[in-house]
Design an enzyme around this catalytic site. Structure first.
Site, mmCIF file in Angstrom:
data_model
loop_
_atom_site.group_PDB
_atom_site.id
_atom_site.type_symbol
_atom_site.label_atom_id
_atom_site.label_comp_id
_atom_site.label_asym_id
_atom_site.label_seq_id
_atom_site.Cartn_x
_atom_site.Cartn_y
_atom_site.Cartn_z
ATOM 1 N N HIS A 56 -3.481 7.121 1.789
ATOM 2 C CA HIS A 56 -3.842 5.791 1.308
ATOM 3 C C HIS A 56 -5.243 5.474 1.820
ATOM 4 O O HIS A 56 -5.589 5.807 2.956
ATOM 5 C CB HIS A 56 -2.829 4.766 1.828
ATOM 6 C CG HIS A 56 -3.244 3.354 1.571
ATOM 7 N ND1 HIS A 56 -3.560 2.903 0.303
ATOM 8 C CD2 HIS A 56 -3.417 2.302 2.409
ATOM 9 C CE1 HIS A 56 -3.899 1.633 0.379
ATOM 10 N NE2 HIS A 56 -3.831 1.238 1.632
ATOM 11 N N CYS B 67 0.812 -1.221 0.000
ATOM 12 C CA CYS B 67 0.000 0.000 0.000
ATOM 13 C C CYS B 67 0.844 1.268 0.000
ATOM 14 O O CYS B 67 0.332 2.353 -0.276
ATOM 15 C CB CYS B 67 -0.956 -0.006 1.187
ATOM 16 S SG CYS B 67 -2.139 -1.358 1.050
ATOM 17 N N ASN C 227 -10.043 -0.324 -1.023
ATOM 18 C CA ASN C 227 -8.585 -0.244 -0.951
ATOM 19 C C ASN C 227 -7.991 -0.846 -2.226
ATOM 20 O O ASN C 227 -8.031 -2.064 -2.405
ATOM 21 C CB ASN C 227 -8.106 -0.998 0.298
ATOM 22 C CG ASN C 227 -6.610 -0.943 0.488
ATOM 23 O OD1 ASN C 227 -5.863 -0.513 -0.393
ATOM 24 N ND2 ASN C 227 -6.153 -1.406 1.645
#
Ligand code: UT7
Length: 338
Positions: free
Chosen positions: A262, A121, A292
């Site tokens: 993020h 990520c 995500n």
């Protein structure tokens, strides 16, 4: 404002073009109510996610190439002028060749070299810093940085702890040198800590556990996450590092136009904004629409906010991420597209 550190550079790396690709297929929370024991209310209140996308028409390199093509088309870029392609991903088409090579061919970037970067990520931040270094060194004029992940290929759709969190997407930015040190990438703080390796991983398929019937039976080829542990570390990691980069660059909360976080959990985003002393509205959010998307979340936010007219030249941005590894970091940049 340029800092003293910036003045030793002749060039800053400036984002001059953006692009994105989102698969058409939408999976809403009701879809997951049918396949695991969950409900829309839990998902929205615990994560902020309402929908995510699923790619049904290609691999990660196809999504990455479509994001790059979108950038090329929208900003009239000649693909033959691209020098370097960096693809941040944890879902490469194959171990080798690198996804960047496949993208190079698909977009006709005849004169580029490139490579993949694996930082989960935090992948886009690590790739952006790497690309910025290539530009600041003065050797390269156009570096394409892509965040792309087809998370649906490594998800266990029977695991309610993880299956509803992730989505597929790709997004790209182009870095070019600028002599105007008031814009572009100005500072970064990046970290990794392998002691977090047991909290978020995919154990099977690599040299540790090469694929066998047993690894498939044991479910080692899909993502595992200890959500609670990662949540605690992510809140601390993202908030601390965002505050640290602000202090290091003498940025007050008023100086920051946007936090570009993020998109893993709306509660982590809110906690980070809170620690930075900025109102929630200054945190870019699209987790409700896409979930995500791992390496794609931050460039997707940048592309959407820019195209919606919400991002203006001169806006100071603090980018922040936390992910598997653990990896985490923050980048301070000033937006440089009119
Ligand atoms: O992007 C890479 C980095 N990743 C992250 O930053 C993700 C970090 N972690 C998270 O975002 C959160 O931990 C999750 C969204 C994954 C989970 O939220 P949580 O508030 O930490 O929930 P939890 O795991 O503590 O579970 C709370 C309760 C449990 O029930 P009990 O034990 O309290 O009865 C779970 O069994 O919620 C239950 N639960 C669910 N209930 C309905 C767990 N998953 C679900 C579900 N639907 N899908």
């Amino acid at each position: 404002m340029a800092t003293s550190k910036d003045k030793i550079r002749n060039y800053n790396a400036n984002i001059t073009a953006v692009g994105m690709y989102l698969p058409e297929k939408v999976l809403d929370n009701h879809y997951f109510e049918k396949i695991v024991d969950t409900n829309d209310e839990w998902i929205v209140s615990r994560t902020g996610i309402r929908e995510r996308r699923k790619e049904e028409n290609g691999a990660t390199s196809d999504m990455a190439a479509r994001a790059a093509d979108d950038l090329i088309k929208n900003h009239n870029i000649n693909p033959e002028e691209i020098d370097v392609i960096i693809v941040a991903t944890v879902t490469p088409d194959m171990f080798f060749p690198a996804t960047a090579c496949l993208v190079q061919e698909k977009i006709g970037a005849k004169n580029a070299w490139g490579f993949d970067l694996s930082a989960a990520c935090s992948g886009f931040l690590f790739a952006l810093k790497t690309g910025a270094g290539l530009i600041e060194g003065g050797t390269y004029k156009k570096v394409l940085v892509i965040g792309a992940d087809k998370m649906s290929t490594i998800i266990n759709y029977k695991d309610r702890n993880t299956c509803l969190l992730f989505g597929d997407a790709a997004s790209a930015v182009l870095l070019e040198p600028t002599e105007d040190l008031n814009i572009g990438v100005k500072d970064s703080i990046l970290h990794c800590d392998g002691s977090g390796k047991e909290s978020l991983y995919m154990k099977g398929g690599g040299s540790l556990n090469p694929p066998t019937h047993e690894t498939v039976d044991q479910g080692l080829h899909t993502l595992y996450q200890d959500g609670k542990t990662v949540f605690k570390e992510a809140v601390k990691g993202m908030a601390d590092i965002s505050v640290e980069i602000m202090q290091k660059n003498n940025l007050s909360s008023d100086d920051v136009a946007y936090l570009v976080p993020h998109q893993a959990n709306l509660r982590i985003i809110d906690a980070t904004a809170n620690r930075m002393g900025i109102p929630k509205e200054k945190a870019m959010v699209n987790i409700d629409k896409y979930g995500n998307t791992t390496a794609a979340t931050i460039p997707l936010c940048l592309t959407e906010y820019y195209r919606d007219g919400k991002l203006k030249k001169g806006d100071n941005l603090v980018l922040a991420a936390f992910g598997a590894g653990f990896t985490w970091g923050s980048i301070y940049l000033t937006w440089g597209i009119d």
